[in-house]
Design a protein around this motif. Structure first.
Motif, PDB file in Angstrom:
ATOM      1  N   ARG A 102       4.510 -49.707  -5.626  1.00 15.80           N
ATOM      2  CA  ARG A 102       5.757 -50.399  -5.273  1.00 15.80           C
ATOM      3  C   ARG A 102       5.658 -50.993  -3.868  1.00 15.80           C
ATOM      4  NH1 ARG A 102       7.609 -45.609  -8.010  1.00 15.80           N
ATOM      5  NH2 ARG A 102       8.388 -46.202 -10.077  1.00 15.80           N
ATOM      6  N   ASN A 103       5.046 -50.250  -2.962  1.00 15.45           N
ATOM      7  CA  ASN A 103       4.890 -50.776  -1.600  1.00 15.45           C
ATOM      8  C   ASN A 103       4.016 -52.022  -1.579  1.00 15.45           C
ATOM      9  OD1 ASN A 103       6.488 -48.748  -0.569  1.00 15.45           O
ATOM     10  ND2 ASN A 103       4.786 -47.483   0.129  1.00 15.45           N
ATOM     11  N   ARG A 104       2.993 -52.053  -2.425  1.00 15.95           N
ATOM     12  CA  ARG A 104       2.161 -53.259  -2.521  1.00 15.95           C
ATOM     13  C   ARG A 104       3.023 -54.438  -2.985  1.00 15.95           C
ATOM     14  NH1 ARG A 104      -2.529 -54.118  -0.316  1.00 15.95           N
ATOM     15  NH2 ARG A 104      -3.462 -52.270  -1.278  1.00 15.95           N
ATOM     16  N   GLY A 105       3.890 -54.187  -3.941  1.00 15.35           N
ATOM     17  CA  GLY A 105       4.787 -55.240  -4.394  1.00 15.35           C
ATOM     18  C   GLY A 105       5.712 -55.707  -3.288  1.00 15.35           C
ATOM     19  N   ILE A 106       6.234 -54.763  -2.514  1.00 19.42           N
ATOM     20  CA  ILE A 106       7.124 -55.116  -1.403  1.00 19.42           C
ATOM     21  C   ILE A 106       6.415 -56.029  -0.415  1.00 19.42           C
ATOM     22  CG2 ILE A 106       8.312 -54.166   0.611  1.00 19.42           C
ATOM     23  CD1 ILE A 106       8.921 -51.664  -1.097  1.00 19.42           C
ATOM     24  N   GLU A 107       5.142 -55.722  -0.131  1.00 23.51           N
ATOM     25  CA  GLU A 107       4.371 -56.518   0.832  1.00 23.51           C
ATOM     26  C   GLU A 107       4.259 -57.977   0.404  1.00 23.51           C
ATOM     27  OE1 GLU A 107       0.628 -54.589   1.041  1.00 23.51           O
ATOM     28  OE2 GLU A 107       1.387 -52.811   2.103  1.00 23.51           O
ATOM     29  N   HIS A 108       4.209 -58.227  -0.897  1.00 22.60           N
ATOM     30  CA  HIS A 108       4.003 -59.584  -1.410  1.00 22.60           C
ATOM     31  C   HIS A 108       5.291 -60.242  -1.873  1.00 22.60           C
ATOM     32  CE1 HIS A 108      -0.475 -59.621  -1.495  1.00 22.60           C
ATOM     33  NE2 HIS A 108      -0.306 -58.313  -1.524  1.00 22.60           N
ATOM     34  N   ALA A 109       6.407 -59.517  -1.835  1.00 19.80           N
ATOM     35  CA  ALA A 109       7.663 -60.031  -2.380  1.00 19.80           C
ATOM     36  C   ALA A 109       8.279 -61.077  -1.466  1.00 19.80           C
ATOM     37  CB  ALA A 109       8.646 -58.884  -2.602  1.00 19.80           C
TER      38      ALA A 109
END
Length: 328
Positions: A102-109
């Motif tokens: 989820r944190n990886r997704g946040i970084e790219h969101a």
């Protein structure tokens, strides 16, 4: 023209005339983050439902984050993404944790609102639009959606019926436990900027720890009963008990990584409470209890007891793991 063109055309026509409580307004940008690990069927079902959303196409993106899957899950993700520009596939294979994904997704969101959905959920076509309307109407910064369990057509096994009755009472989680599960959570970007992302060290309980940080920052935790998303039931006792054991490991990890908030006088692994039979009145709170047969009531009670034992075993397992690791 693909099979979703009709829905896309309908959304494009509607983007110019969307209204919020009678007032014409722009839809906020939303990033839907979907972590996944070794679940190609669940991921395809989830993405199929997200593709059908009536939320304006140019106002949202879907970020699939593969957490190092070893089966055909990455191929399914790429196949769907190749056909839909707003779907992006990311990889988090350094840390085995759904919270790291989820944190990886946040970084790219790129969205101002982050919507977290698990890779086995099914969303109604209006789910995202309903959720964002509720988010904006209540001026929310953190909001859980309504989750309904999907039983088998034949009613399923006793374990499945138990899971349907006890699965995801999100309003209870928010009101009494101080968090919403990450299978159905919307968060404003400013919250992440303020309290930080999820704790990627946690195997379980990261949604609880994050929710408590948000609550302790003074923000109100909101619930949107009108925004419904569906979760498949666990059909076997083994699946239910494995989850309880994983949750137990997370309880111990919370104490290790966040002792200021979760420490207690009794060591987690030695706490006898998980091994004690549940109070009958607690089990009787299950919705529809009076309509159950005697066999079902006994089965539900035994499953509740077994869940507590597995939770305790999970705590003990994590204790042993960490002590062995520390001795190397």
């Amino acid at each position: 023209m693909n099979e979703y063109s009709t829905h896309d055309e309908r959304r494009e026509e509607g983007e110019k005339s969307q209204e919020w409580d009678g007032e014409a307004r722009e839809w906020p940008q939303v990033s839907v983050i979907v972590p996944v690990y070794n679940d190609p069927t669940g991921l395809r079902d989830t993405l199929d439902s997200l593709i059908e959303q009536t939320y304006p196409t140019d106002a949202h993106e879907v970020l699939v984050v593969d957490n190092g899957s070893t089966d055909e899950t990455p191929a399914v993700a790429r196949e769907v993404a190749d056909d839909h520009e707003r779907i992006t596939v990311l990889v988090e294979d350094e840390i085995q944790s759904s919270y790291a994904a989820r944190n990886r997704g946040i970084e790219h969101a790129g969205g101002e609102i982050l919507a977290f959905v698990d890779a086995d959920m099914i969303a109604e076509e209006e789910w995202l639009a309903d959720a964002v309307r509720a988010f904006e109407r209540t001026d929310a910064e953190y909001m859980g959606c309504n989750v309904e369990m999907v039983p088998s057509e034949d009613g399923g096994s006793l374990a499945e019926r138990y899971n349907v009755r006890t699965g995801f009472p999100i309003d209870h989680f928010i009101e009494n436990l101080g968090f919403a599960p990450t299978c159905c959570l919307l968060v404003h970007r400013s919250v992440i900027d303020d309290v930080g992302p999820f704790d990627s060290r946690l195997l379980s309980g990261g949604d609880r720890e994050f929710g408590h940080r948000v609550r302790d920052s003074g923000r109100e935790l909101q619930f949107a009963p009108e925004a419904t998303i569906y979760h498949p039931t666990r059909s076997t006792a083994d699946a239910i008990l494995r989850k309880s054991r994983r949750v137990g490991r997370g309880v111990y990890q919370l104490r290790v990584f966040h002792p200021d908030r979760y420490d207690s006088a009794v060591p987690v692994a030695l706490n006898p409470l998980p091994y004690l039979p549940p109070r009958p009145e607690r089990v009787r709170n299950v919705d529809g209890w009076s309509d159950f047969s005697r066999r079902e009531k006994v089965g539900f009670y035994l499953l509740s007891y077994a869940r507590g034992i597995c939770n305790g075993l999970g705590r003990l397992e994590e204790t042993v793991r960490r002590r062995v690791r520390a001795s190397w």
